[in-house]
Design an enzyme around this catalytic site. Structure first.
Site, PDB file in Angstrom:
ATOM      1  N   ASP A 206      -1.023   9.828   9.140  1.00 52.47           N
ATOM      2  CA  ASP A 206       0.354   9.647   8.686  1.00 52.47           C
ATOM      3  C   ASP A 206       1.242  10.523   9.567  1.00 52.47           C
ATOM      4  OD1 ASP A 206       2.790   9.679   7.480  1.00 52.47           O
ATOM      5  OD2 ASP A 206       2.050  10.224   5.480  1.00 52.47           O
TER       6      ASP A 206
ATOM      7  N   GLN B 139       6.138  12.498   9.620  1.00 48.35           N
ATOM      8  CA  GLN B 139       6.868  13.757   9.822  1.00 48.35           C
ATOM      9  C   GLN B 139       6.608  14.372  11.191  1.00 48.35           C
ATOM     10  OE1 GLN B 139       9.176  14.927   7.884  1.00 48.35           O
ATOM     11  NE2 GLN B 139       8.830  13.831   5.959  1.00 48.35           N
TER      12      GLN B 139
ATOM     13  N   CYS C 288       7.520  13.315  -3.397  1.00 46.93           N
ATOM     14  CA  CYS C 288       6.457  12.312  -3.307  1.00 46.93           C
ATOM     15  C   CYS C 288       5.144  12.963  -2.895  1.00 46.93           C
ATOM     16  CB  CYS C 288       6.809  11.198  -2.332  1.00 46.93           C
ATOM     17  SG  CYS C 288       8.150  10.192  -2.922  1.00 46.93           S
TER      18      CYS C 288
ATOM     19  N   HIS D  49       1.276  12.687   1.419  1.00 44.54           N
ATOM     20  CA  HIS D  49       2.370  11.978   0.749  1.00 44.54           C
ATOM     21  C   HIS D  49       1.739  10.896  -0.133  1.00 44.54           C
ATOM     22  CE1 HIS D  49       5.824   9.180   0.513  1.00 44.54           C
ATOM     23  NE2 HIS D  49       6.570  10.225   0.778  1.00 44.54           N
TER      24      HIS D  49
HETATM   25  C1  LIG Z   1       4.555  12.441   5.284  1.00 49.40           C
HETATM   26  C2  LIG Z   1       5.194  11.166   4.842  1.00 49.40           C
HETATM   27  N1  LIG Z   1       4.457  10.042   4.795  1.00 49.40           N
HETATM   28  C3  LIG Z   1       4.965   8.855   4.427  1.00 49.40           C
HETATM   29  C4  LIG Z   1       6.288   8.743   4.062  1.00 49.40           C
HETATM   30  C5  LIG Z   1       6.785   7.412   3.623  1.00 49.40           C
HETATM   31  O1  LIG Z   1       7.732   6.902   4.492  1.00 49.40           O
HETATM   32  P1  LIG Z   1       8.655   5.692   4.014  1.00 49.40           P
HETATM   33  O2  LIG Z   1       9.341   6.154   2.760  1.00 49.40           O
HETATM   34  O3  LIG Z   1       9.624   5.522   5.126  1.00 49.40           O
HETATM   35  O4  LIG Z   1       7.779   4.524   3.788  1.00 49.40           O
HETATM   36  C6  LIG Z   1       7.102   9.890   4.109  1.00 49.40           C
HETATM   37  C7  LIG Z   1       8.534   9.844   3.746  1.00 49.40           C
HETATM   38  O5  LIG Z   1       8.941   9.796   2.623  1.00 49.40           O
HETATM   39  C8  LIG Z   1       6.540  11.119   4.484  1.00 49.40           C
HETATM   40  O6  LIG Z   1       7.265  12.241   4.511  1.00 49.40           O
END
Ligand SMILES: Cc1ncc(COP(=O)(O)O)c(C=O)c1O
Ligand SMILES: Cc1ncc(COP(=O)(O)O)c(C=O)c1O
Lengths: 140, 402, 402, 140
Positions: free
Chosen positions: B193, B196, B356, B116
């Protein structure tokens, strides 16, 4: 009957499949504007050649959904050869129609009228206006 | 599991025919979480830590109990559990507080194209500022990170491994435990991370042995405005805070101040009190159902949807081997933005875009995709509506000339 | 103004004899704000920006409308209004993004002993990292920042002025407009901590001409988990983001990315959606009453309380000249922690401690103080209960031998 | 009748006004522990001299509210000259009493029993336990 059927009418599909005035020119007389909608990847460039207050030519290129790409083509046919002031008035009117604001219905939008159905898809208004906003920036 | 019984727990699903397939972006919120936050705002909406009266004591107890609930949920300790604004903020904290100070020219940071943006951009910044190099794990043709491919890029220059636990586009689970073992053998630090994974399956940070791990509240039935950073105690002990101010210090002089221990040194100012309490309620809700049940249920729905999609012409599924409830696909020749409006008109909420994760889009060589993701509140009827709509959309777009 | 009519807007004040005098820490939350957030969680609890379906469109519209409400409220534009986790986070953003890159050895940063820790510690860090020097404005014997004293420390070395608009302990209002004019004449940039002013009086950033200004939601009837940073457009344009990731970029390559314009470049990841919507509802609520009314009301209660306190023996008020609803005092010879329990037993919620302002405590030469702060939901009966309790406490502690 | 009156009983006020064993020593045989409660400014240092498993001396110093300061004095009188194991047992019992956990009522807390009323002021439990926790750290 889905409202989407209203929207993806002949005109829009025609301009999407057979875009007019597509492709940019390497010509210093043209003013270029590039707009991106990062949330969906719509990416449009409009090039305008203005002489003596008249929009002599409009070119466009980019990638995106059918609404975005076709509307660039539609605007290029609708606004070409008009005085800048009139082109801007039409553009303003079009954007007002799309975004559900009051607009002057007596101004003839021609093919651009086909996008009226976007009103029912507020999440898509950006797709339908991005090329027009880029155009406005080239002549303002 | 009978998901229809869960639908009633979610106000957004009441009196509506909504089919919500965008959980991978944000999950819906159950009544129990809303109620718990309302209780805070209605009965003790006051600040924590600093008050010595009853209401403030109650707020503090609830806030810190929430931290304990969350810590215990991921197998961490209280001190290892830092509240942040969201997963993105937590992942940035690792890059800023650990990466910027510990990496240097010549060091290598292993990353992947599955990340992401919130797990790749912070490390692009670290690479630019420190001179360390980003090294991409080669993906398999299907787009997976494998232990073998990881071994190809791991070296004694590797100082940092930055990988997602589950890809938000491909739904693949990274073989993270094996990777962590290998990384640690090289002395590298691993940031995971888990945005998910934590909402969908049991994650035990001690078993995984990750050094840092992050996730968000809003993807797991919790509120917006909160995320969690887990870090190993000795690593957090060594990190300098990156935000300074109220509540993270114990002694302040004109030109100098002394900071508290973790987790407080990372949490300046009034914390997300209602949000922490709400997240703890979300965890309680999910646990009352059980993660095995949730995972099996999602998997069942995903398999059913995949089976049906595979039988259709003119549909490309990019991740037929997905390990989770995430399906990424396109109607051939139809821009996903055109497609998604078709679904929206039948009140099916689905994502279209790059999610993203533009590097995944480049890997797949598409500008954007559709994504459907399943969670506990989806049921077979949702899958059926989804599939019927895919068929109808396919027919419609073909007919209008796409 | 009849405050009793407002008490009913606050669930925490229903069916209770609570006298809440700790607004300077956190205000209570009115029903309209709770309702507005519940509407989000119950009807469209989805992510913003990234979705192209109806629910997501609605969430996005509400979120950005909230930004417009807040921008307009302080006289700023949309682009100048950045959402953060809170005032502390906003003040840190200025120090990290502006201070760390623009200051250098020999530069001077004017600060004051009246600053909240969240407005002094970030600049201690900047001073340490850049070699710039912290210069304290001398306070008057009463503890005020004056234009004259400011002139004594202002010089052509001054690159940054870091001052609070209203002190959270002394309740004094800084003559900020004059100071800003002088600072700008020297080419200095001014960061204003408005956490204690924006909730209580109209603040117009254009009229004030500050360069940066920050405040929190939870001190102005809004939710926890949100704050606002205002910055002049051209300054924000020039700042590098300090958090990187989803939603703050428009093009991401493997080794490089291109960021969006302000405000988005400062807001990575899923933003505090419910919180922004809740804060806009709080502003609507406060405006429906009117800031002049609120200010006059607080002032009236404060004057009444001060008059009564001044008549009592064995009480020291540290800020008899307070400009706002904040009164800081002690029972002579009684540690404020002992005192505050007395009030708490009669359900009067009041703060005891250093109020995240240890430099003020040192200035006053006390380890800690009591603080009572008034807001719109307080009334004369509250003042009477407060004063009766001060008398009773005084008698009690004298009697038991303090 | 306020519960606070229960709490600020003779014993507490006596130790607050006339603290026993107050003031630190510059003696390497003593182990020192300093604890601060940053949210209220309570600040306690406990010094312990242990020999042959016996707590031979306890000294204390610091600033804070009456509960905090007096409890340091009370603990110094209660635990002095006891075997470490017994001192720790009493301390544990005391902390359990204060924090409303089950505790052995047969263990004689003597003056420290006066703090039982803290139960009714949960926001103040920290004040009553900080010195005892510091003590525990000096002998553990
Ligand atoms: C794999 C992953 N990492 C990070 C994020 C970022 O999370 P947030 O938007 O809650 O900061 C997301 C969600 O958009 C995600 O799917
Ligand atoms: C003057 C002042 N500045 C900054 C802050 C910090 O605000 P927050 O805790 O919401 O980050 C506060 C509140 O505690 C304050 O009173």
């Amino acid at each position: 009957m889905r409202q989407l059927e209203n929207l993806y009418r002949q005109i829009i599909m025609d301009h999407y499949k057979k875009p007019r005035n597509k492709g940019l020119l390497d010509d210093a007389r043209y003013k270029k504007e590039h707009i991106k909608n990062p949330s969906c990847g719509d990416d449009v460039t409009i090039q305008t050649f203005v002489e003596d207050g008249i929009v002599k030519d409009i070119r466009h290129d980019g990638t995106g959904c059918s609404i975005c790409c076709s509307s660039a083509s539609v605007l290029s046919t609708r606004l070409k050869n008009l005085p800048v002031t009139e082109a801007l008035k039409i553009s303003e009117n079009y954007i007002n129609m799309i975004t559900n604001k009051p607009y002057d219905e007596t101004i003839e939008l021609e093919d651009a009228q086909a996008y009226e159905g976007i009103k029912d898809f507020p999440a898509r208004t950006k797709c339908a206006t991005i090329a027009w906003k880029a155009f406005e920036n080239t002549v303002k | 599991m009978d998901a229809t019984s869960f639908k009633k727990d979610f106000p957004a699903l009441r009196n509506t025919d909504l089919v919500y397939l965008d959980t991978a972006a944000s999950s819906l919120t159950p009544t129990s979480v809303i109620k718990q936050m309302n209780e805070y705002y209605e009965h003790y909406p006051v600040n924590v830590h600093r008050g010595v009266y009853k209401l403030s004591f109650r707020a503090t107890e609830m806030y810190e109990a929430a931290r304990n609930t969350i810590a215990e949920f991921i197998g961490a300790t209280f001190e290892e559990t830092v509240f942040t604004r969201g997963a993105s903020s937590a992942l940035n904290l690792v890059a800023s507080a650990y990466g910027l100070t510990n990496l240097k020219e010549g060091d290598e940071i292993i990353v992947s194209e599955l990340e992401h943006h919130s797990h790749i951009l912070p490390w692009q910044n670290v690479a630019k500022k420190t001179g360390a190099k980003l090294i991409y794990v080669p993906l398999t043709p299907a787009g997976r990170i494998t232990v073998d491919n990881f071994k190809h890029v791991l070296s004694d220059k590797t100082k940092m491994v930055v990988l997602t636990h589950v890809s938000n586009v491909m739904g693949y689970e990274t073989p993270i435990e094996n990777i962590i073992t290998l990384a640690h053998a090289q002395g590298a630090i691993v940031s995971v991370d888990a945005a998910q994974s934590v909402p969908h399956k049991p994650v035990d940070v001690k078993k995984m042995d990750c050094d840092f791990l992050a996730f968000s509240g809003h993807k797991m039935c919790g509120p917006t405005g909160i995320g969690v950073l887990y870090g190993k105690k000795h690593l957090l002990d060594d990190l300098e805070p990156i935000e300074f101010g109220g509540d993270m210090n114990d002694n302040v002089e004109k030109y100098d101040a002394h900071f508290k221990d973790t987790p407080y040194k990372f949490e300046t100012g009034t914390p997300p009190i209602a949000e922490a309490i709400g997240l703890a309620a979300a965890i309680k809700y999910l646990r009352s159902i059980g993660f095995e049940t949730i995972y099996a249920h999602e998997n069942h729905l995903k398999e059913k949807a995949l089976d049906a999609l595979e039988k259709l012409e003119g549909i490309t599924v990019y991740n037929p081997g997905t390990d989770t409830g995430i399906i990424t696909f396109n109607l051939d020749g139809v821009h996903p933005h055109d497609a998604v409006s078709f679904f929206d008109e039948d009140n099916i909420a689905m994502r279209a875009g790059h999610h993203c994760a533009q590097l995944v889009m480049r890997f797949l060589d598409v500008p954007a995709t559709l994504r459907a993701s399943f969670y506990l509140y989806n049921d077979e009827a949702d899958v059926n509506r989804f599939i019927e709509n895919v068929k109808a959309a396919r027919a419609f777009f073909t007919e209008v000339g796409f």
